[in-house]
Design a protein around this motif. Structure first.
Motif, PDB file in Angstrom:
ATOM      1  N   PRO A 150       0.786  -1.405   0.137  1.00 27.44           N
ATOM      2  CA  PRO A 150       0.134   0.048   0.071  1.00 27.44           C
ATOM      3  C   PRO A 150       0.907   1.316   0.022  1.00 27.44           C
ATOM      4  O   PRO A 150       0.224   2.281  -0.222  1.00 27.44           O
ATOM      5  CB  PRO A 150      -0.840  -0.041   1.327  1.00 27.44           C
ATOM      6  CG  PRO A 150       0.150  -0.992   2.234  1.00 27.44           C
ATOM      7  CD  PRO A 150       1.044  -1.787   1.299  1.00 27.44           C
ATOM      8  N   TYR A 151       2.305   1.393   0.117  1.00 25.98           N
ATOM      9  CA  TYR A 151       2.994   2.327   0.505  1.00 25.98           C
ATOM     10  C   TYR A 151       2.780   3.572  -0.487  1.00 25.98           C
ATOM     11  O   TYR A 151       2.601   4.661   0.058  1.00 25.98           O
ATOM     12  CB  TYR A 151       4.558   1.943   0.350  1.00 25.98           C
ATOM     13  CG  TYR A 151       5.293   3.146   0.965  1.00 25.98           C
ATOM     14  CD1 TYR A 151       5.447   3.453   2.081  1.00 25.98           C
ATOM     15  CD2 TYR A 151       6.167   3.703   0.201  1.00 25.98           C
ATOM     16  CE1 TYR A 151       6.279   4.390   2.727  1.00 25.98           C
ATOM     17  CE2 TYR A 151       6.978   4.644   0.410  1.00 25.98           C
ATOM     18  CZ  TYR A 151       7.020   5.011   2.082  1.00 25.98           C
ATOM     19  OH  TYR A 151       7.928   6.045   2.345  1.00 25.98           O
TER      20      TYR A 151
ATOM     21  N   GLY B  74       0.180   4.421  -2.269  1.00 25.26           N
ATOM     22  CA  GLY B  74      -1.232   5.019  -2.053  1.00 25.26           C
ATOM     23  C   GLY B  74      -2.208   4.670  -3.289  1.00 25.26           C
ATOM     24  O   GLY B  74      -2.094   3.590  -4.055  1.00 25.26           O
TER      25      GLY B  74
ATOM     26  N   LEU C  36      -1.738  -5.580   1.721  1.00 25.54           N
ATOM     27  CA  LEU C  36      -0.952  -5.686   2.876  1.00 25.54           C
ATOM     28  C   LEU C  36      -1.693  -4.910   3.960  1.00 25.54           C
ATOM     29  O   LEU C  36      -1.588  -3.625   3.993  1.00 25.54           O
ATOM     30  CB  LEU C  36       0.422  -5.257   2.741  1.00 25.54           C
ATOM     31  CG  LEU C  36       1.391  -6.325   1.607  1.00 25.54           C
ATOM     32  CD1 LEU C  36       2.784  -5.933   1.611  1.00 25.54           C
ATOM     33  CD2 LEU C  36       1.181  -7.695   1.698  1.00 25.54           C
ATOM     34  N   GLY C  37      -2.055  -5.349   5.035  1.00 22.49           N
ATOM     35  CA  GLY C  37      -2.533  -4.702   6.266  1.00 22.49           C
ATOM     36  C   GLY C  37      -1.386  -4.916   7.128  1.00 22.49           C
ATOM     37  O   GLY C  37      -0.383  -3.986   7.343  1.00 22.49           O
TER      38      GLY C  37
ATOM     39  N   GLU D 245       4.735  -0.631  10.131  1.00 24.89           N
ATOM     40  CA  GLU D 245       3.206  -1.237  10.242  1.00 24.89           C
ATOM     41  C   GLU D 245       2.666  -0.993  11.612  1.00 24.89           C
ATOM     42  O   GLU D 245       1.633  -0.441  11.900  1.00 24.89           O
ATOM     43  CB  GLU D 245       3.160  -2.351   9.668  1.00 24.89           C
ATOM     44  CG  GLU D 245       3.325  -2.862   8.361  1.00 24.89           C
ATOM     45  CD  GLU D 245       3.587  -4.371   8.121  1.00 24.89           C
ATOM     46  OE1 GLU D 245       2.552  -5.061   8.741  1.00 24.89           O
ATOM     47  OE2 GLU D 245       3.945  -4.928   7.131  1.00 24.89           O
TER      48      GLU D 245
ATOM     49  N   LEU E  93       0.073   2.466  11.769  1.00 25.39           N
ATOM     50  CA  LEU E  93       0.016   2.612  10.397  1.00 25.39           C
ATOM     51  C   LEU E  93      -0.841   1.705   9.806  1.00 25.39           C
ATOM     52  O   LEU E  93      -1.801   2.004   8.613  1.00 25.39           O
ATOM     53  CB  LEU E  93       1.715   2.553   9.657  1.00 25.39           C
ATOM     54  CG  LEU E  93       1.592   2.463   8.319  1.00 25.39           C
ATOM     55  CD1 LEU E  93       1.054   3.705   7.659  1.00 25.39           C
ATOM     56  CD2 LEU E  93       3.151   2.447   7.997  1.00 25.39           C
ATOM     57  N   TYR E  94      -0.667   0.319  10.227  1.00 25.21           N
ATOM     58  CA  TYR E  94      -1.710  -0.633   9.557  1.00 25.21           C
ATOM     59  C   TYR E  94      -3.082  -0.302   9.667  1.00 25.21           C
ATOM     60  O   TYR E  94      -3.877  -0.456   8.628  1.00 25.21           O
ATOM     61  CB  TYR E  94      -1.271  -2.015   9.962  1.00 25.21           C
ATOM     62  CG  TYR E  94      -1.859  -2.374  11.415  1.00 25.21           C
ATOM     63  CD1 TYR E  94      -3.318  -2.982  11.400  1.00 25.21           C
ATOM     64  CD2 TYR E  94      -1.503  -2.107  12.597  1.00 25.21           C
ATOM     65  CE1 TYR E  94      -3.943  -3.311  12.663  1.00 25.21           C
ATOM     66  CE2 TYR E  94      -1.945  -2.598  13.974  1.00 25.21           C
ATOM     67  CZ  TYR E  94      -3.364  -3.188  13.758  1.00 25.21           C
ATOM     68  OH  TYR E  94      -3.978  -3.635  14.883  1.00 25.21           O
TER      69      TYR E  94
ATOM     70  N   LYS F  96      -4.419   2.816   9.743  1.00 21.78           N
ATOM     71  CA  LYS F  96      -4.700   3.946   8.746  1.00 21.78           C
ATOM     72  C   LYS F  96      -4.810   3.289   7.807  1.00 21.78           C
ATOM     73  O   LYS F  96      -5.595   3.686   6.652  1.00 21.78           O
ATOM     74  CB  LYS F  96      -3.411   4.771   9.020  1.00 21.78           C
ATOM     75  CG  LYS F  96      -3.436   5.859   7.797  1.00 21.78           C
ATOM     76  CD  LYS F  96      -4.240   6.927   8.026  1.00 21.78           C
ATOM     77  CE  LYS F  96      -4.141   8.183   7.002  1.00 21.78           C
ATOM     78  NZ  LYS F  96      -5.180   9.195   7.118  1.00 21.78           N
ATOM     79  N   VAL F  97      -3.722   2.415   6.952  1.00 21.17           N
ATOM     80  CA  VAL F  97      -3.636   1.772   5.813  1.00 21.17           C
ATOM     81  C   VAL F  97      -5.222   0.757   5.612  1.00 21.17           C
ATOM     82  O   VAL F  97      -5.865   1.183   4.466  1.00 21.17           O
ATOM     83  CB  VAL F  97      -2.854   0.968   5.613  1.00 21.17           C
ATOM     84  CG1 VAL F  97      -3.005  -0.330   4.351  1.00 21.17           C
ATOM     85  CG2 VAL F  97      -1.440   1.539   5.552  1.00 21.17           C
TER      86      VAL F  97
ATOM     87  N   THR G  98      -8.217   3.518   5.374  1.00 18.59           N
ATOM     88  CA  THR G  98      -8.326   4.481   4.144  1.00 18.59           C
ATOM     89  C   THR G  98      -8.577   3.580   2.847  1.00 18.59           C
ATOM     90  O   THR G  98      -9.208   3.778   2.333  1.00 18.59           O
ATOM     91  CB  THR G  98      -7.040   4.921   3.963  1.00 18.59           C
ATOM     92  OG1 THR G  98      -6.444   5.633   5.101  1.00 18.59           O
ATOM     93  CG2 THR G  98      -6.869   6.075   2.838  1.00 18.59           C
ATOM     94  N   VAL G  99      -7.776   2.332   2.780  1.00 15.07           N
ATOM     95  CA  VAL G  99      -7.915   1.497   1.499  1.00 15.07           C
ATOM     96  C   VAL G  99      -9.505   1.083   1.470  1.00 15.07           C
ATOM     97  O   VAL G  99      -9.821   0.822   0.371  1.00 15.07           O
ATOM     98  CB  VAL G  99      -6.952   0.338   1.603  1.00 15.07           C
ATOM     99  CG1 VAL G  99      -7.016  -0.479   0.323  1.00 15.07           C
ATOM    100  CG2 VAL G  99      -5.446   0.969   1.467  1.00 15.07           C
TER     101      VAL G  99
END
Lengths: 268, 268
Positions: free
Chosen positions: A121-122, A124, A142-143, A154, A163-164, A166-167, A170-171
């Protein structure tokens, strides 16, 4: 394959097992190593022996790319050989700017006819969107991964979240449970419960059971949703169950053990 | 190739240009499209026409994987054809758990003999370390990319830093300027100055000049260090400079323009 068809397979087989074909040419049984086409011959035997106990196969592209042209050919042969009843995942961890991700989507969804591909996901949104533009295909983002390095980024805080988190939050806004899944390592069971709470409907691809030490029971208890919602992957524990001539039979037996344990955890 | 050899090439050619072979089969000149082996034929002509003006070639693996076996073959032929004087980069953006990253390193450093490979940082240290275990090879880690999606995570705050700053400062501790570079998009010039301040000695691979709109002058002003420390990539602006039979000559002319502009920015 669409989400409903995957759920039906899980119900029919009473299994949510994904067999990981991380096939390392140096670890094949001795009697196979001398054959031309040994990699595909090994995969074919593993698929024949395990297909009644699993609903999915995950091909780790690195092991094939390491062999160059011959490896890529074995990957093509393998994905073509997997029965249409099984959900096929290219574990490729790709991701690039939009016009490049479009080419990766073409590589794994058109040239190779996988049902799903794993993506990092880095970079975006535009690195992930192109994979969502196919009907009945899935991007698996990837979570939270099962490796030690998950702590480096992560599991670092971004504002009030990791971070995970947030990922994933968001995703999840960019896709739906019909075209998006997440990778969540089995070694992170406490976080798995949190993730299931954040995204109740998405399927999770869970590596890390077996050789990496995750517990199938814990994963099933905290990770399952009403449609099961889990694909639990085991690679080395199954495909290298025996290094002898009985490797396929041994793989089938381990896959059957997983299936029987999984059957007991299913809620339908 | 080691760092010193790369710096010597930059001095000899007065260029820090990297030509990006993001070769899309659907964009080849009409007269080539019907040839068998069109992709390699195109790359060969581009390399012949540009090699005097650049020090590096970057192969975007997605465009080759999209063609399956034939594409992988064209990638092998292309990397073999590039002169040993040129620094070769597999723009592959790989990254996985340790034992899988070891296979990717083998794929790009042994099977294909690239000098460097780009890697995504999300999965942390064990996903990057295996690429650092080769002498005279480089891992190029994504720092801040040139795409719109960079805002989604890379430019989000992690504590007092942006995520990309946390990534660069953390990863820089795992390697040295002799085995580690970073990707920094040319469209982010204000952050480029900040990054150069954080890591004064590392080479930066800078995509985004040309079709993506970054300014070569700005990048050179803020990004250069005493050894140059920059590889500026242009892909589409060079390889698709003309769609006619003069495509190679046109590519050579654009590469020469870049080289001449770059020569004026070099400080040695």
């Amino acid at each position: 394959m669409n989400r409903q068809q995957l759920v039906e397979q899980i119900k029919a087989k009473r299994s949510f097992l994904c067999v990981g074909l991380d096939t390392d040419i140096t670890k094949l049984p001795m009697h196979l190593q001398k054959q031309p086409g040994a990699l595909f011959a090994f995969n074919k035997a593993i698929i024949d022996a395990t297909k009644d106990y699993c609903v999915s196969y995950k091909i780790n592209t690195a092991f094939y790319e390491a062999l160059g042209l011959k490896g890529w050919e074995a990957m093509e042969q393998t994905v073509d050989y997997i029965p249409a009843t099984h959900f096929t995942i290219a574990d490729a961890k790709r991701g690039d700017i939009g016009n490049t991700s479009t080419q990766y989507a073409k590589a794994f969804f058109e040239t190779l006819k996988f049902d799903a591909v794993t993506v990092a996901p880095y970079m975006g949104e535009d690195s992930i969107r192109p994979f969502m533009e196919y009907d009945n295909k899935f991007v698996i983002v990837l979570g939270l991964t099962s490796n030690k390095g998950a702590r480096d980024f992560e599991l670092q805080k971004m504002g009030d979240s990791f971070l995970y988190e947030k990922v994933i939050s968001t995703v999840a806004m960019w896709g739906t449970p019909a075209n998006l899944m997440f990778v969540v390592g089995a070694t992170q069971t406490s976080e798995l419960a949190n993730i299931r709470n954040m995204i109740p409907d998405h399927f999770l691809l869970v590596p890390g059971v077996g050789a990496q030490g995750g517990s199938l029971q814990e994963v099933s208890t905290v990770g399952m949703n009403k449609d099961c919602g889990l694909l639990v992957n085991a690679s080395r524990a199954i495909i290298y169950a025996s290094a002898g001539e009985d490797f396929a039979e041994a793989a089938g037996n381990v896959a059957k053990d997983y299936q029987q344990e999984m059957s007991g955890y299913l809620r339908f």
